[in-house]
Write a protein that holds these residues in place. Sequence first.
Motif, mmCIF file in Angstrom:
data_model
loop_
_atom_site.group_PDB
_atom_site.id
_atom_site.type_symbol
_atom_site.label_atom_id
_atom_site.label_comp_id
_atom_site.label_asym_id
_atom_site.label_seq_id
_atom_site.Cartn_x
_atom_site.Cartn_y
_atom_site.Cartn_z
ATOM 1 N N ILE A 115 0.821 -1.147 -0.021
ATOM 2 C CA ILE A 115 -0.022 -0.116 0.075
ATOM 3 C C ILE A 115 0.979 1.383 -0.140
ATOM 4 N N ASP A 116 1.967 1.197 0.652
ATOM 5 C CA ASP A 116 2.961 2.216 0.451
ATOM 6 C C ASP A 116 3.292 2.995 -0.770
ATOM 7 N N HIS A 117 3.327 1.828 -1.601
ATOM 8 C CA HIS A 117 3.600 2.349 -3.108
ATOM 9 C C HIS A 117 2.570 3.056 -3.863
ATOM 10 N N LYS A 118 1.352 3.149 -3.059
ATOM 11 C CA LYS A 118 0.358 4.301 -3.731
ATOM 12 C C LYS A 118 -0.290 3.445 -4.954
ATOM 13 N N PRO A 119 -0.791 2.090 -4.919
ATOM 14 C CA PRO A 119 -1.137 1.356 -6.262
ATOM 15 C C PRO A 119 -2.639 2.190 -6.863
ATOM 16 N N ILE A 120 -2.657 2.182 -8.078
ATOM 17 C CA ILE A 120 -3.786 2.699 -8.674
ATOM 18 C C ILE A 120 -4.728 1.572 -9.110
ATOM 19 N N VAL A 121 -4.238 0.501 -9.191
ATOM 20 C CA VAL A 121 -5.107 -0.878 -9.334
ATOM 21 C C VAL A 121 -4.659 -1.811 -8.357
ATOM 22 N N THR A 122 -5.495 -2.552 -7.552
ATOM 23 C CA THR A 122 -5.078 -3.508 -6.662
ATOM 24 C C THR A 122 -5.462 -4.950 -7.388
ATOM 25 N N LEU A 123 -4.811 -5.772 -6.873
ATOM 26 C CA LEU A 123 -5.035 -7.285 -7.535
ATOM 27 C C LEU A 123 -5.035 -8.175 -6.160
ATOM 28 N N ASP A 124 -6.030 -8.915 -5.930
ATOM 29 C CA ASP A 124 -6.084 -9.716 -4.669
ATOM 30 C C ASP A 124 -6.338 -10.854 -4.885
ATOM 31 N N ASP A 125 -6.125 -11.824 -3.851
ATOM 32 C CA ASP A 125 -6.593 -13.281 -3.798
ATOM 33 C C ASP A 125 -6.809 -13.698 -2.446
ATOM 34 N N GLY A 126 -8.239 -13.093 -1.969
ATOM 35 C CA GLY A 126 -8.762 -13.143 -0.644
ATOM 36 C C GLY A 126 -9.248 -11.896 -0.142
ATOM 37 N N ALA A 127 -8.905 -10.996 -0.881
ATOM 38 C CA ALA A 127 -9.293 -9.495 -0.493
ATOM 39 C C ALA A 127 -8.624 -8.983 0.854
ATOM 40 N N ASP A 128 -7.401 -9.471 0.961
ATOM 41 C CA ASP A 128 -6.686 -9.084 2.385
ATOM 42 C C ASP A 128 -6.251 -7.610 1.952
ATOM 43 N N LEU A 129 -5.923 -7.319 0.698
ATOM 44 C CA LEU A 129 -5.424 -6.086 0.356
ATOM 45 C C LEU A 129 -6.524 -4.924 0.425
ATOM 46 N N VAL A 130 -7.411 -5.097 -0.401
ATOM 47 C CA VAL A 130 -8.783 -4.478 -0.157
ATOM 48 C C VAL A 130 -9.284 -4.185 1.208
#
Length: 417
Positions: A115-130
Amino acid sequence: MSTSKVKDAALAAKGHLQIEWASKHMPVLNQIKKRFTKEKPLKGLTLGACLHVTKETAVLVDAFLAGGARVALCGSNPLSTQDDVAAALAEKGINVYAWRGQSTEEYYWCVEKVIDHKPIVTLDDGADLVGTIHSKRTEALSKIKGGTEETTTGVLRLRAMEKSGTLKYAIVAVNDTYTKYLFDNRYGTGQSTIDGILRATNILLAGKNFVVCGYGWCARGIAMRAKGMGANVIVTEVNPLRALEAAMDGFTVMPIAEASTIGDILVTATGDVSVIRKEHMQKMKDGAIIANSGHFNVEINIKDLEELAVSKRTMRSNLDEYTLKGGKKLYLLAEGRLVNLAAAEGHPSEVMDMSFANQALCTEHLAKTEMSPKVYPVPREIDETVARLKLNAMKIRIDELTSEQKKYLTTWEMGTI
Ligand SMILES: NC(=O)c1ccc[n+]([C@@H]2O[C@H](COP(=O)([O-])OP(=O)(O)OC[C@H]3O[C@@H](n4cnc5c(N)ncnc54)[C@H](O)[C@@H]3O)[C@@H](O)[C@H]2O)c1
């Protein structure tokens, strides 16, 4: 500058060979990469990915780089990272935060580094990032255009967020494409779960009572492959339609309370919690082996197993023996985490080829489309494109509708003749 954290940078050379091997079996993604190299559809985009760090994921990352994106990557499970692959990616300059055998704190530290890299699109496998962005790191939301989700459990979590009004950006549910769930969840999980169980135990499956909990896409694959190895397969379900399907596919169907008394091997693949719990463990046969192939390590209630046990020892890698009061022994594989990734290498590259082709095309779709905060199905053209590219790669040709057939299939006038 890369700020990666991996287990051992010296493993990079081995990782590069692994990635090269996977890439040879991923023709669809390579065709997409070729186009991305020319068109650069992801130019200037920062992607934040929380995916199993495997050799196949590395091939996906390559396709993203070819498309002009920058990528920051962490693992989507504490036990699934292939350390040699992570080292190879770090050597290439990717920001990768992943190693096998993380604590929960370390796991979420890595998610936050992405998240520190300031993503513009996220890719998740299990929704932990979201999930982390929406709970702890809401400042990242303003930059994010959208995201993709790879697995059933992640899509369920995201739909729950959408329903409660908490989802703040668009998600494309990659899991729900035909070219993903039919092949990845069924054939991929089917083969690799058996692979994981065999690598952890090296037991003979023929003649054993093999209990599969659930009869969804993953479980169908596991049941089918276990049957092919000569096991006597028993299915447990809560959904009457799926239970009926399992029965008509030739499997014995019964409740887990009964199945646990006769199972030699019991595998969960439901996406549900506490499917195997204390009351079942108490009834299990001495020597029963328990494994999970669902996304989270909640399907087998490990706390219950720890409470029942008077001692525990590790017999081999990914095989823990729990001795219960009275001397009965139960064996848990890969700490109850998805056994195909923790004890084997996850899905074969040919299967991930299609799943990740969907990921690549959906990321491109998100980059060029304005979408409001909802969970979206993958556009049908993407699913069909992936299927056609795969057929091309397999040198399989199919028929085309004649104009008479097209007309017949879209009109109502013609009936019995
Ligand atoms: N191991 C892997 O590599 C891998 C790959 C893809 C998906 N997954 C994960 O596997 C899980 C299952 O995915 P799927 O696509 O098969 O889902 P699915 O929704 O197709 O199937 C799940 C099935 O489990 C059944 N079920 C739910 N609770 C149950 C219970 N208590 N007892 C028995 N059955 C129960 C449901 O009725 C359903 O039929 C998810 O967590 C998914 O994220 C893992």
